[in-house]
Design a protein around this motif. Structure first.
Motif, PDB file in Angstrom:
ATOM      1  N   LEU A 150      60.528  75.629 -29.899  1.00  0.00           N
ATOM      2  CA  LEU A 150      60.440  74.344 -30.602  1.00  0.00           C
ATOM      3  C   LEU A 150      60.034  73.217 -29.666  1.00  0.00           C
ATOM      4  O   LEU A 150      59.383  72.259 -30.092  1.00  0.00           O
ATOM      5  N   ALA A 151      60.394  73.318 -28.385  1.00  0.00           N
ATOM      6  CA  ALA A 151      60.002  72.285 -27.426  1.00  0.00           C
ATOM      7  C   ALA A 151      58.484  72.266 -27.264  1.00  0.00           C
ATOM      8  O   ALA A 151      57.876  71.196 -27.192  1.00  0.00           O
ATOM      9  N   ALA A 152      57.852  73.440 -27.230  1.00  0.00           N
ATOM     10  CA  ALA A 152      56.390  73.505 -27.113  1.00  0.00           C
ATOM     11  C   ALA A 152      55.718  72.946 -28.362  1.00  0.00           C
ATOM     12  O   ALA A 152      54.705  72.240 -28.260  1.00  0.00           O
ATOM     13  N   ILE A 153      56.280  73.222 -29.511  1.00  0.00           N
ATOM     14  CA  ILE A 153      55.737  72.672 -30.755  1.00  0.00           C
ATOM     15  C   ILE A 153      55.834  71.149 -30.730  1.00  0.00           C
ATOM     16  O   ILE A 153      54.885  70.443 -31.088  1.00  0.00           O
ATOM     17  N   ALA A 154      56.980  70.634 -30.277  1.00  0.00           N
ATOM     18  CA  ALA A 154      57.160  69.175 -30.185  1.00  0.00           C
ATOM     19  C   ALA A 154      56.134  68.559 -29.240  1.00  0.00           C
ATOM     20  O   ALA A 154      55.545  67.517 -29.545  1.00  0.00           O
ATOM     21  N   ARG A 155      55.912  69.223 -28.098  1.00  0.00           N
ATOM     22  CA  ARG A 155      54.915  68.704 -27.158  1.00  0.00           C
ATOM     23  C   ARG A 155      53.527  68.700 -27.796  1.00  0.00           C
ATOM     24  O   ARG A 155      52.731  67.792 -27.547  1.00  0.00           O
ATOM     25  N   GLY A 156      53.244  69.687 -28.626  1.00  0.00           N
ATOM     26  CA  GLY A 156      51.958  69.737 -29.318  1.00  0.00           C
ATOM     27  C   GLY A 156      51.753  68.560 -30.261  1.00  0.00           C
ATOM     28  O   GLY A 156      50.621  68.185 -30.559  1.00  0.00           O
ATOM     29  N   TYR A 157      52.844  67.971 -30.719  1.00  0.00           N
ATOM     30  CA  TYR A 157      52.767  66.804 -31.602  1.00  0.00           C
ATOM     31  C   TYR A 157      52.934  65.484 -30.838  1.00  0.00           C
ATOM     32  O   TYR A 157      53.114  64.430 -31.436  1.00  0.00           O
ATOM     33  N   GLY A 158      52.907  65.566 -29.506  1.00  0.00           N
ATOM     34  CA  GLY A 158      52.970  64.352 -28.705  1.00  0.00           C
ATOM     35  C   GLY A 158      54.359  63.903 -28.308  1.00  0.00           C
ATOM     36  O   GLY A 158      54.517  62.823 -27.728  1.00  0.00           O
ATOM     37  N   CYS A 159      55.371  64.707 -28.595  1.00  0.00           N
ATOM     38  CA  CYS A 159      56.742  64.375 -28.204  1.00  0.00           C
ATOM     39  C   CYS A 159      57.027  64.949 -26.820  1.00  0.00           C
ATOM     40  O   CYS A 159      56.267  65.748 -26.288  1.00  0.00           O
ATOM     41  N   THR A 160      58.144  64.556 -26.259  1.00  0.00           N
ATOM     42  CA  THR A 160      58.656  65.225 -25.079  1.00  0.00           C
ATOM     43  C   THR A 160      59.527  66.359 -25.584  1.00  0.00           C
ATOM     44  O   THR A 160      60.400  66.142 -26.429  1.00  0.00           O
ATOM     45  N   GLY A 161      59.284  67.562 -25.126  1.00  0.00           N
ATOM     46  CA  GLY A 161      60.046  68.729 -25.568  1.00  0.00           C
ATOM     47  C   GLY A 161      60.871  69.297 -24.437  1.00  0.00           C
ATOM     48  O   GLY A 161      60.392  69.423 -23.307  1.00  0.00           O
TER      49      GLY A 161
END
Length: 66
Positions: free
Chosen positions: A8-19
């Protein structure tokens, strides 16, 4: 219910968040770094939990339902 391991952290990073993925207390150093930083993006924490048989209250609630 068992879910497949998903990053889920990688998915968040893909959306511009810090994961951040947390499996141990030491992994929370990433949270400290984010809090000390500019916090320019939202933080998503993927907290991995132990597979110890699940929650007691869920087991009790679903006892007899298979």
């Amino acid at each position: 219910m068992r879910f497949p391991d998903t990053d889920l952290a990688a998915i968040a990073r893909g959306y511009g968040c810090t994961g951040l993925t947390v499996r141990t207390p030491d992994d929370l150093a990433g949270l400290t770094a984010w809090l000390d930083g500019p916090r320019a993006t939202p933080l998503v924490i993927d907290a991995k939990i132990a597979d110890d048989g699940g929650s007691w209250w869920l087991a009790e609630a679903f006892r007899g339902h298979s």
